[in-house]
Write a protein that holds these residues in place. Structure first.
Motif, short mmCIF file in Angstrom:
data_model
loop_
_atom_site.label_atom_id
_atom_site.label_comp_id
_atom_site.label_asym_id
_atom_site.label_seq_id
_atom_site.Cartn_x
_atom_site.Cartn_y
_atom_site.Cartn_z
N PRO A 118 0.81 -1.23 0.00
CA PRO A 118 0.00 0.00 0.00
C PRO A 118 0.84 1.27 0.00
O PRO A 118 0.46 2.26 -0.64
CB PRO A 118 -0.82 -0.14 1.29
CG PRO A 118 -0.99 -1.62 1.45
CD PRO A 118 0.31 -2.20 1.00
N GLU A 119 1.98 1.26 0.70
CA GLU A 119 2.80 2.47 0.74
C GLU A 119 3.39 2.82 -0.62
O GLU A 119 3.78 3.97 -0.86
CB GLU A 119 3.92 2.33 1.77
CG GLU A 119 4.84 1.15 1.57
CD GLU A 119 4.42 -0.06 2.39
OE1 GLU A 119 5.32 -0.87 2.72
OE2 GLU A 119 3.22 -0.20 2.70
N ASP A 120 3.45 1.84 -1.54
CA ASP A 120 3.96 2.14 -2.88
C ASP A 120 3.02 3.03 -3.67
O ASP A 120 3.42 3.63 -4.67
CB ASP A 120 4.20 0.84 -3.66
CG ASP A 120 5.40 0.07 -3.13
OD1 ASP A 120 6.44 0.70 -2.90
OD2 ASP A 120 5.29 -1.14 -2.92
N LEU A 121 1.77 3.11 -3.24
CA LEU A 121 0.84 4.04 -3.88
C LEU A 121 1.24 5.48 -3.61
O LEU A 121 0.74 6.41 -4.24
CB LEU A 121 -0.58 3.76 -3.40
CG LEU A 121 -1.16 2.41 -3.84
CD1 LEU A 121 -2.46 2.11 -3.10
CD2 LEU A 121 -1.38 2.35 -5.33
N ASN A 122 2.17 5.67 -2.64
CA ASN A 122 2.69 7.00 -2.35
C ASN A 122 3.94 7.32 -3.16
O ASN A 122 4.57 8.37 -2.94
CB ASN A 122 3.01 7.14 -0.85
CG ASN A 122 1.76 7.08 0.01
OD1 ASN A 122 0.73 7.63 -0.36
ND2 ASN A 122 1.87 6.42 1.15
N LEU A 123 4.31 6.41 -4.06
CA LEU A 123 5.52 6.60 -4.85
C LEU A 123 5.49 7.94 -5.60
O LEU A 123 6.50 8.65 -5.67
CB LEU A 123 5.68 5.45 -5.85
CG LEU A 123 6.87 5.52 -6.80
CD1 LEU A 123 8.17 5.39 -6.03
CD2 LEU A 123 6.77 4.42 -7.86
N VAL A 124 4.34 8.28 -6.13
CA VAL A 124 4.23 9.49 -6.95
C VAL A 124 4.34 10.75 -6.11
O VAL A 124 5.07 11.69 -6.46
CB VAL A 124 2.91 9.48 -7.73
CG1 VAL A 124 2.71 10.80 -8.47
CG2 VAL A 124 2.88 8.32 -8.72
#
Length: 387
Positions: A118-124
């Motif tokens: 889920p934290e990878d959705l904050n990549l951007v």
């Protein structure tokens, strides 16, 4: 490639576990805090030699134990490879086919994984450091040369920063040694920048197609490498090195005054452009999530291009964060070509495509039990019909 067998000893909350996995879909189901993410993490650590959740290796060792050990058998086109990673107070020791790996950097690449949490959705919309770590971890798996140059760059940069600090506080006046360190940082930094630019360009091509598919052609995604080095030098390591040397010369006095390196790929970033606008600044949350998903899925094809084999995909409770449309595209991208591990507390709400022929494991307080998938799915179907 796929992970055929995994054995854990004293890893997190697992005293001992040994199991075989399906080359297709492996579902880890159970309540929260039972060890689903720990098991996924162990596969990541086996591949990368470090955790994505903690910088302290001691956290990986079961409470009261002296060491943790991860063993895995990886099936590749050319045959099986046995991997072992031992973590203790003495550090990490790795073996490949029962032979000691002289360096952890030489060990990496034997098992390639892509983790989507889920934290990878904050990549951007996250920090530049987060994006740099992302590209370094992924590209390091794909290219031994990139990993070697990055490792040497970080080592030279650390020495240069330490020496700049000495110069700042007048502990030394030898600028000749600074020139030597600057040349090293520029040489390795130029190689890192050139490789990043090439791989990001290729990743961008894959991501653009996926993003267009998800948005039904309504949006155009571009990945842009943001660097102090001009983009006309991106494709050539020598040109990037020369540009870095020029930048170091121009910033020399400021670096002496501040006691740190102000130039280099450790300050670079990746920008995501959707329909000619920076999606991190101007995009909606939905656009940001679509972009992150497209980039993560693009990794699969990029890794196949660079290594000749598909990686293992680790999905840590990420499906619950995606709507039906994004789930569908995720599942379509991995179906029948990528071994996948996914964690979930329930099969409810997961798109039906994901459970065609899964291996299902129940995780309970550090124990792993393989379940009868047909029975589980039948019970799920019956319950759905009743509602």
């Amino acid at each position: 490639m796929y992970l055929k067998h995994l054995e854990l000893r004293n890893y997190r909350n697992y005293a001992k576990v040994s199991t075989d996995f399906s080359p297709q879909i492996n579902v880890l189901i159970g309540s929260n805090a039972q060890g689903k993410t720990n098991l996924l993490e162990s596969v990541y650590v086996l591949a990368i030699t470090r955790s994505h959740r903690s910088n302290n290796d001691r956290d990986l060792v079961r409470f009261g134990a002296d060491f943790a050990r991860i063993d895995g058998r990886v099936s590749r086109k050319l045959g099986n490879t046995d991997l072992r990673l031992v973590i203790s107070s003495q550090g990490k020791r790795a073996k490949v086919n029962n032979l000691d790996a002289p360096k952890l950097s030489a060990y990496m690449g034997k098992l390639n994984v892509i983790l989507f949490a889920p934290e990878d959705l904050n990549l951007v919309k996250g920090s530049p450091a987060l994006r740099r770590r992302f590209i370094d971890m992924e590209f390091g798996q794909m290219s031994p040369a990139y990993l070697a140059n990055l490792t040497m760059y970080k080592k030279a940069l650390k020495q240069r920063n330490a020496y700049l600090k000495q110069l700042k506080f007048h502990q030394t006046k030898n600028l000749t040694f600074l020139d030597v360190l600057t040349d090293q940082v520029a040489q390795y930094g130029g190689a890192v920048i050139a490789a990043r630019a090439k791989l990001l360009q290729d990743m961008g091509k894959f991501a653009a197609v996926i993003h267009s598919d998800i948005t039904r052609g309504g949006e155009v995604l571009q990945l842009r490498y943001v660097s102090q080095v001009h983009d006309d030098a991106f494709g050539d390591a020598d040109a990037a090195t020369a540009r870095l040397q020029d930048l170091f010369a121009k910033s020399r006095q400021r670096e002496l005054d501040q006691g740190t390196s102000l130039v280099g790929p450790h300050r670079d970033d990746v920008q995501f452009i959707v329909n000619d606008r920076d999606v991190a600044t101007f995009g909606s949350q939905g656009q940001q999530r679509t972009t992150a998903l497209a980039v993560k899925l693009a990794e699969i094809d990029l890794m196949k291009q660079e290594t000749g084999e598909y990686p293992v995909l680790l999905l840590d409770d990420v499906l619950s964060e995606l709507d039906d449309n994004r789930q569908t595209h995720l599942l379509r991208a991995i179906q029948d070509k990528v071994q996948t591990f996914l964690t979930t507390t329930s099969l409810d709400g997961i798109a039906r495509e994901i459970i065609q022929e899964p291996a299902i494991f129940h995780v309970d307080d550090g124990t792993l039990t393989r379940m009868d998938a047909d029975a589980v799915l039948h019970d799920r179907g019956s319950a759905s019909a009743q509602t």
